[in-house]
Scaffold this motif. Structure first.
Motif, mmCIF file in Angstrom:
data_model
loop_
_atom_site.group_PDB
_atom_site.id
_atom_site.type_symbol
_atom_site.label_atom_id
_atom_site.label_comp_id
_atom_site.label_asym_id
_atom_site.label_seq_id
_atom_site.Cartn_x
_atom_site.Cartn_y
_atom_site.Cartn_z
ATOM 1 N N ARG A 37 0.832 -1.207 0.000
ATOM 2 C CA ARG A 37 0.000 0.000 0.000
ATOM 3 C C ARG A 37 0.863 1.252 0.000
ATOM 4 O O ARG A 37 0.620 2.202 -0.741
ATOM 5 C CB ARG A 37 -0.902 -0.035 1.233
ATOM 6 N N ARG A 38 1.895 1.249 0.826
ATOM 7 C CA ARG A 38 2.814 2.386 0.897
ATOM 8 C C ARG A 38 3.530 2.575 -0.439
ATOM 9 O O ARG A 38 3.660 3.698 -0.938
ATOM 10 C CB ARG A 38 3.826 2.144 2.008
ATOM 11 N N THR A 39 3.959 1.474 -1.040
ATOM 12 C CA THR A 39 4.651 1.549 -2.323
ATOM 13 C C THR A 39 3.733 2.092 -3.407
ATOM 14 O O THR A 39 4.129 2.946 -4.208
ATOM 15 C CB THR A 39 5.175 0.160 -2.724
ATOM 16 N N TYR A 44 1.865 6.277 -7.177
ATOM 17 C CA TYR A 44 0.779 7.105 -7.721
ATOM 18 C C TYR A 44 1.173 8.573 -7.820
ATOM 19 O O TYR A 44 0.618 9.310 -8.622
ATOM 20 C CB TYR A 44 -0.478 6.991 -6.864
ATOM 21 N N THR A 45 2.126 9.015 -7.025
ATOM 22 C CA THR A 45 2.535 10.419 -7.070
ATOM 23 C C THR A 45 3.457 10.710 -8.252
ATOM 24 O O THR A 45 3.669 11.875 -8.578
ATOM 25 C CB THR A 45 3.253 10.830 -5.765
ATOM 26 N N LEU A 46 3.984 9.665 -8.886
ATOM 27 C CA LEU A 46 4.897 9.858 -10.010
ATOM 28 C C LEU A 46 4.133 10.132 -11.303
ATOM 29 O O LEU A 46 3.005 9.682 -11.477
ATOM 30 C CB LEU A 46 5.777 8.620 -10.192
ATOM 31 N N LEU A 51 7.302 7.044 -14.271
ATOM 32 C CA LEU A 51 7.007 5.616 -14.237
ATOM 33 C C LEU A 51 7.625 4.896 -15.428
ATOM 34 O O LEU A 51 8.116 3.774 -15.301
ATOM 35 C CB LEU A 51 5.494 5.380 -14.206
ATOM 36 N N ALA A 52 7.615 5.547 -16.601
ATOM 37 C CA ALA A 52 8.217 4.945 -17.791
ATOM 38 C C ALA A 52 9.721 4.753 -17.591
ATOM 39 O O ALA A 52 10.286 3.758 -18.059
ATOM 40 C CB ALA A 52 7.942 5.804 -19.015
ATOM 41 N N SER A 57 3.892 1.429 -15.571
ATOM 42 C CA SER A 57 2.803 2.303 -15.987
ATOM 43 C C SER A 57 1.811 2.376 -14.829
ATOM 44 O O SER A 57 1.938 1.660 -13.840
ATOM 45 C CB SER A 57 2.117 1.748 -17.241
ATOM 46 N N HIS A 58 0.822 3.233 -14.978
ATOM 47 C CA HIS A 58 -0.191 3.330 -13.918
ATOM 48 C C HIS A 58 -1.007 2.039 -13.821
ATOM 49 O O HIS A 58 -1.502 1.707 -12.749
ATOM 50 C CB HIS A 58 -1.098 4.539 -14.156
#
Length: 72
Positions: A37-39, A44-46, A51-52, A57-58
């Motif tokens: 959950r923390r990860t 999600y903030t990136l 992320l790429a 990806s999301h």
């Protein structure tokens, strides 16, 4: 040079079944869930570009959340 040999009787001793520590199992599941959950919150903030750079990806982050929810 002396060489020693140890013999072990492997055939006549039955293995004892391991005792399951269910409290510890549940505690480890909660810890893994909190870690995922923390990860996922951090991921999600990136941005998509960040992320790429990580090769994610999301949709991968969503999959991480779904996997964490399956623990319970």
């Amino acid at each position: 040079m002396a060489t020693g040999y140890a013999t072990v009787n492997l055939g006549f001793v039955a293995a004892k079944p391991e005792k399951k520590n269910t409290f510890m199992d549940h505690l480890l599941k909660v810890e893994a869930w909190l870690d995922r959950r923390r990860t996922s919150r951090i991921l999600y903030t990136l941005t998509d570009r960040d992320l790429a750079d990580l090769g994610l990806s999301h949709a991968d982050v969503d999959g991480l959340n779904e996997e964490a929810e399956r623990l319970f």
